[in-house]
Scaffold this motif. Structure first.
Motif, PDB file in Angstrom:
ATOM      1  N   TYR A   1      49.462 -40.028 -43.665  1.00  0.00           N
ATOM      2  CA  TYR A   1      48.221 -39.972 -44.430  1.00  0.00           C
ATOM      3  C   TYR A   1      48.487 -39.766 -45.924  1.00  0.00           C
ATOM      4  O   TYR A   1      47.737 -40.252 -46.772  1.00  0.00           O
ATOM      5  CB  TYR A   1      47.260 -38.905 -43.882  1.00  0.00           C
TER       6      TYR A   1
ATOM      7  N   ASP B   1      43.811 -41.390 -38.165  1.00  0.00           N
ATOM      8  CA  ASP B   1      43.257 -40.979 -36.868  1.00  0.00           C
ATOM      9  C   ASP B   1      42.723 -42.175 -36.097  1.00  0.00           C
ATOM     10  O   ASP B   1      42.907 -42.284 -34.891  1.00  0.00           O
ATOM     11  CB  ASP B   1      42.131 -39.956 -37.051  1.00  0.00           C
ATOM     12  N   ARG B   2      42.061 -43.076 -36.791  1.00  0.00           N
ATOM     13  CA  ARG B   2      41.448 -44.240 -36.122  1.00  0.00           C
ATOM     14  C   ARG B   2      42.493 -45.239 -35.637  1.00  0.00           C
ATOM     15  O   ARG B   2      42.406 -45.752 -34.535  1.00  0.00           O
ATOM     16  CB  ARG B   2      40.480 -44.925 -37.097  1.00  0.00           C
TER      17      ARG B   2
ATOM     18  N   LYS C   1      43.165 -39.537 -43.849  1.00  0.00           N
ATOM     19  CA  LYS C   1      43.304 -38.911 -42.532  1.00  0.00           C
ATOM     20  C   LYS C   1      42.438 -39.616 -41.500  1.00  0.00           C
ATOM     21  O   LYS C   1      42.862 -39.824 -40.351  1.00  0.00           O
ATOM     22  CB  LYS C   1      42.954 -37.428 -42.604  1.00  0.00           C
ATOM     23  N   ALA C   2      41.221 -40.002 -41.879  1.00  0.00           N
ATOM     24  CA  ALA C   2      40.331 -40.705 -40.948  1.00  0.00           C
ATOM     25  C   ALA C   2      40.927 -42.051 -40.532  1.00  0.00           C
ATOM     26  O   ALA C   2      40.842 -42.445 -39.361  1.00  0.00           O
ATOM     27  CB  ALA C   2      38.952 -40.903 -41.583  1.00  0.00           C
TER      28      ALA C   2
END
Length: 190
Positions: free
Chosen positions: A37, A62-63, A58-59
């Motif tokens: 990230y 994560d995805r 980060k999103a």
């Protein structure tokens, strides 16, 4: 309890100077010192000049799972993530294109079969995160040096037809002594 400063201003937010610190750590310790990230943040800095991009980075990780998978994700899936606009998608696709061109350039400078792992790394860079099946052919000369790297077929998510006649025809056209046939298995399950 601490008193408010006399000038009425609060302390700088926790992310003040974060970009400079992250860039300095990258310069001093290299990419291996950064989490996925964080490396993604460095890319996003260029597309989003004045906003904290850590939550978005980060999103995205994560995805999609990793830096590599974020960079290689199809634009349509990237656009589904809140906060991802055209500038971010373009920046990520530029990084993907640069990585592919770098891998292709490295293979062209040395024999492809100098090590089997080099061939695997090259193929992963070129096609591992594609959203549709591809059949790629590496045409080699008698010294196992790369003559051409071509996508022979692009199929659907689970099917890409191969016609041996076309592989042989193209191998004869480029005077190849050997071929490496490879294909991927798309893994997006969103």
């Amino acid at each position: 309890m601490a008193e408010a400063p006399e000038d009425g201003l609060n302390e700088a937010p926790h992310f003040h100077g974060h970009r400079d610190r992250l860039r300095a750590r990258f310069r001093e310790a290299g990419a291996q010192a950064l989490a996925d990230y964080e490396l993604l943040e460095l890319v996003l800095f260029r597309a989003v000049p004045r906003r904290d991009v850590k939550p978005l980075a980060k999103a995205l990780v994560d995805r999609f799972g990793s830096f590599a998978e974020v960079v290689a994700a199809p634009p349509g899936l990237l656009a589904e993530v809140a906060g991802v606009k055209d500038a971010i998608i373009t920046e990520l696709k530029v990084v993907e294109a640069a990585a592919q061109r770098l891998a292709k350039g490295q293979v062209k400078r040395r024999p492809v079969l100098s090590s089997w792992s080099a061939v695997i790394d090259y193929c992963r860079t070129a096609m591992a995160y594609a959203d549709r099946e591809q059949v790629r052919v590496l045409f080699l000369d008698k010294r196992n040096q790369l003559i051409a790297d071509e996508v022979l077929q692009t199929g659907t998510v689970d099917h890409a037809p191969v016609y041996p006649r076309e592989v042989v025809k193209r191998a004869l056209e480029v005077s190849a002594s050997a071929v490496i046939l490879c294909h991927n298995h798309p893994t997006y399950s969103f």
